[in-house]
Design a protein around this motif. Structure first.
Motif, PDB file in Angstrom:
ATOM      1  N   LEU A 135      57.960  65.230 -30.385  1.00  0.00           N
ATOM      2  CA  LEU A 135      59.278  64.622 -30.192  1.00  0.00           C
ATOM      3  C   LEU A 135      59.256  63.163 -30.608  1.00  0.00           C
ATOM      4  N   GLU A 136      58.130  62.515 -30.374  1.00  0.00           N
ATOM      5  CA  GLU A 136      58.016  61.110 -30.787  1.00  0.00           C
ATOM      6  C   GLU A 136      58.092  60.994 -32.314  1.00  0.00           C
ATOM      7  N   ASP A 137      57.398  61.885 -32.996  1.00  0.00           N
ATOM      8  CA  ASP A 137      57.455  61.872 -34.466  1.00  0.00           C
ATOM      9  C   ASP A 137      58.892  61.992 -34.958  1.00  0.00           C
ATOM     10  N   VAL A 138      59.624  62.903 -34.328  1.00  0.00           N
ATOM     11  CA  VAL A 138      61.017  63.114 -34.755  1.00  0.00           C
ATOM     12  C   VAL A 138      61.844  61.857 -34.523  1.00  0.00           C
ATOM     13  N   ALA A 139      61.658  61.265 -33.346  1.00  0.00           N
ATOM     14  CA  ALA A 139      62.428  60.054 -33.027  1.00  0.00           C
ATOM     15  C   ALA A 139      62.121  58.944 -34.036  1.00  0.00           C
ATOM     16  N   LYS A 140      60.844  58.763 -34.354  1.00  0.00           N
ATOM     17  CA  LYS A 140      60.462  57.708 -35.312  1.00  0.00           C
ATOM     18  C   LYS A 140      61.043  57.976 -36.688  1.00  0.00           C
ATOM     19  N   ARG A 141      61.003  59.227 -37.060  1.00  0.00           N
ATOM     20  CA  ARG A 141      61.512  59.577 -38.379  1.00  0.00           C
ATOM     21  C   ARG A 141      63.014  59.328 -38.459  1.00  0.00           C
ATOM     22  N   ARG A 142      63.699  59.654 -37.392  1.00  0.00           N
ATOM     23  CA  ARG A 142      65.143  59.434 -37.387  1.00  0.00           C
ATOM     24  C   ARG A 142      65.455  57.933 -37.501  1.00  0.00           C
ATOM     25  N   GLU A 143      64.675  57.163 -36.752  1.00  0.00           N
ATOM     26  CA  GLU A 143      64.876  55.708 -36.825  1.00  0.00           C
ATOM     27  C   GLU A 143      64.662  55.192 -38.242  1.00  0.00           C
ATOM     28  N   ALA A 144      63.633  55.717 -38.883  1.00  0.00           N
ATOM     29  CA  ALA A 144      63.333  55.275 -40.253  1.00  0.00           C
ATOM     30  C   ALA A 144      64.502  55.592 -41.184  1.00  0.00           C
ATOM     31  N   VAL A 145      65.058  56.777 -41.030  1.00  0.00           N
ATOM     32  CA  VAL A 145      66.189  57.164 -41.869  1.00  0.00           C
ATOM     33  C   VAL A 145      67.389  56.264 -41.587  1.00  0.00           C
TER      34      VAL A 145
ATOM     35  N   ALA B  92      66.641  79.700 -45.059  1.00  0.00           N
ATOM     36  CA  ALA B  92      66.625  78.512 -44.197  1.00  0.00           C
ATOM     37  C   ALA B  92      66.769  78.885 -42.727  1.00  0.00           C
ATOM     38  N   PRO B  93      66.006  78.212 -41.847  1.00  0.00           N
ATOM     39  CA  PRO B  93      66.068  78.511 -40.427  1.00  0.00           C
ATOM     40  C   PRO B  93      67.374  78.051 -39.774  1.00  0.00           C
ATOM     41  N   ILE B  94      68.088  77.164 -40.465  1.00  0.00           N
ATOM     42  CA  ILE B  94      69.350  76.664 -39.908  1.00  0.00           C
ATOM     43  C   ILE B  94      70.256  76.333 -41.088  1.00  0.00           C
ATOM     44  N   PRO B 104      77.755  73.059 -42.267  1.00  0.00           N
ATOM     45  CA  PRO B 104      77.405  72.027 -41.274  1.00  0.00           C
ATOM     46  C   PRO B 104      77.024  72.705 -39.967  1.00  0.00           C
ATOM     47  N   CYS B 105      76.053  72.095 -39.247  1.00  0.00           N
ATOM     48  CA  CYS B 105      75.569  72.772 -38.043  1.00  0.00           C
ATOM     49  C   CYS B 105      76.224  72.221 -36.786  1.00  0.00           C
ATOM     50  N   GLY B 106      77.044  71.192 -36.917  1.00  0.00           N
ATOM     51  CA  GLY B 106      77.758  70.705 -35.745  1.00  0.00           C
ATOM     52  C   GLY B 106      77.080  69.575 -35.004  1.00  0.00           C
ATOM     53  N   CYS B 107      75.999  69.044 -35.559  1.00  0.00           N
ATOM     54  CA  CYS B 107      75.389  67.908 -34.882  1.00  0.00           C
ATOM     55  C   CYS B 107      76.245  66.661 -35.163  1.00  0.00           C
ATOM     56  N   PRO B 108      76.156  65.666 -34.280  1.00  0.00           N
ATOM     57  CA  PRO B 108      77.051  64.497 -34.395  1.00  0.00           C
ATOM     58  C   PRO B 108      76.904  63.788 -35.742  1.00  0.00           C
ATOM     59  N   ASP B 109      75.686  63.585 -36.199  1.00  0.00           N
ATOM     60  CA  ASP B 109      75.504  62.915 -37.489  1.00  0.00           C
ATOM     61  C   ASP B 109      74.421  63.626 -38.290  1.00  0.00           C
ATOM     62  N   GLU B 110      74.860  64.355 -39.282  1.00  0.00           N
ATOM     63  CA  GLU B 110      73.944  65.210 -40.023  1.00  0.00           C
ATOM     64  C   GLU B 110      72.866  64.405 -40.750  1.00  0.00           C
ATOM     65  N   LEU B 115      66.424  67.103 -36.006  1.00  0.00           N
ATOM     66  CA  LEU B 115      66.115  68.526 -36.148  1.00  0.00           C
ATOM     67  C   LEU B 115      66.307  68.964 -37.591  1.00  0.00           C
ATOM     68  N   ARG B 116      67.369  68.443 -38.197  1.00  0.00           N
ATOM     69  CA  ARG B 116      67.674  68.822 -39.569  1.00  0.00           C
ATOM     70  C   ARG B 116      66.563  68.362 -40.524  1.00  0.00           C
ATOM     71  N   LEU B 117      66.036  67.180 -40.287  1.00  0.00           N
ATOM     72  CA  LEU B 117      64.961  66.680 -41.139  1.00  0.00           C
ATOM     73  C   LEU B 117      63.747  67.613 -41.066  1.00  0.00           C
ATOM     74  N   VAL B 118      63.369  67.987 -39.859  1.00  0.00           N
ATOM     75  CA  VAL B 118      62.184  68.840 -39.703  1.00  0.00           C
ATOM     76  C   VAL B 118      62.451  70.239 -40.247  1.00  0.00           C
ATOM     77  N   MET B 119      63.613  70.776 -39.946  1.00  0.00           N
ATOM     78  CA  MET B 119      63.920  72.134 -40.414  1.00  0.00           C
ATOM     79  C   MET B 119      64.033  72.168 -41.946  1.00  0.00           C
ATOM     80  N   GLY B 120      64.412  71.054 -42.509  1.00  0.00           N
ATOM     81  CA  GLY B 120      64.396  70.967 -43.972  1.00  0.00           C
ATOM     82  C   GLY B 120      62.983  71.140 -44.505  1.00  0.00           C
ATOM     83  N   ASP B 121      62.027  70.512 -43.823  1.00  0.00           N
ATOM     84  CA  ASP B 121      60.619  70.686 -44.215  1.00  0.00           C
ATOM     85  C   ASP B 121      60.192  72.139 -44.084  1.00  0.00           C
TER      86      ASP B 121
END
Lengths: 154, 154
Positions: A135-145, B92-94, B104-110, B115-121
């Motif tokens: 979860l920390e990785d995800v949070a950091k990645r989101r911040e970077a984006v 794609a998983p999502i 669009p999956c309905g998240c506030p800011d795509e 989650l979208r970043l990781v699922m993209g991977d």
DNA sequence: TCAAAAGTCTACTAGTTCCATAGACTTTAT
DNA sequence: ATAAAGTCTATGGAACTAGTAGACTTTTGA
């Protein structure tokens, strides 16, 4: 190859909880209602999901006035794979390559089954990502984006 | 993250068809009944699956006495990804990370959705495997495994 | 002490998907 | 003409999905 809404909402909620943590502050306690509003999720459905996650030991909760949910462990110690398995079951695309829930798939010869060989690769690729992303990785990645978007839009 | 029986049976059948090809011989025409027996699949269910694959242009068929199914293209030009998509839909998983069926999956800011970043991977990892593995690749790999088993058991 | 705020738990349901099965039909070889 | 094969459509039970409902418990604080 689909992630269920249950899994999606649960992961989003956990990511949100991890993202709302601030350094040198106690873990924030967040109410179901707030999560459901911020993430646009039916609060009654989310309630079940969070309860499942709680019973699996990934969340703690506080009842009563001022209560809510918070992460049971530091965000760096909770992986997406753990959350996924609690909500959506085994990661493997086919049971005969599952580590957690192996079952024979009924092919004539499992050892030389071509599909099994390839699906084993797929399983490993997915597990590599989900079990090595906390979860920390995800949070950091989101911040970077967010930062990169902020910089380029100026 | 589950492959359906439909997808599993269809992939197994296609792999079998590719595996029964011999060099310098015309593509073998195989009957539903034979495939269903060799792969232990309900023949009526398999019938529907092969028909779907035929209508998608991946198989050709011959009706009547001595008829059956055969690959519409060389095994090297048919990938598992193509077959999978015909039978089980997008990889794609999502949906918000799907190339073939974006929604669009309905998240506030795509853009900044973790989650979208990781699922993209995850999507990319799966697609990398399935779209770069042809039926021929699978057949060769199976043969290699068979040989290595044969050698070590002597 | 009691009311309100929060989570807990169980049951239910409408809709959908999955995994087939059934059977009538068409085409082709001999 | 007949038997062997694929074609096509309909149906059905079981399971799963996404959500709703409501009664219950715990905690705070006025």
């Amino acid at each position: 190859m689909r992630l269920s809404k249950r899994g999606e909402y649960g992961l989003r909620a956990m990511i949100m909880l991890a993202g709302s943590a601030r350094e040198n502050e106690p873990l924030p306690v967040v109410q179901i209602k707030e999560i459901s509003q911020r993430e646009q999720i039916s609060s009654k459905f989310l309630e079940q999901i969070l309860l499942t996650l709680k019973n699996a030991g990934m969340l703690h909760s506080k009842m009563g006035v001022g209560g809510g949910y918070y992460l049971a462990r530091p965000a760096s110690e909770i992986t997406l794979g753990q959350i996924f398995r609690v909500l959506d079951g085994p990661v493997a695309p086919i049971k005969c390559v599952s580590q957690m829930a192996y079952e024979p798939c009924g092919c004539p010869d499992e050892q030389t089954c071509g599909l099994r060989l390839v699906m084993g690769d797929v399983r490993n690729a997915i597990v590599d990502i989900l079990d090595h992303t906390s979860l920390e990785d995800v949070a950091k990645r989101r911040e970077a984006v967010q930062q990169s978007l902020g910089l380029t839009s100026q």
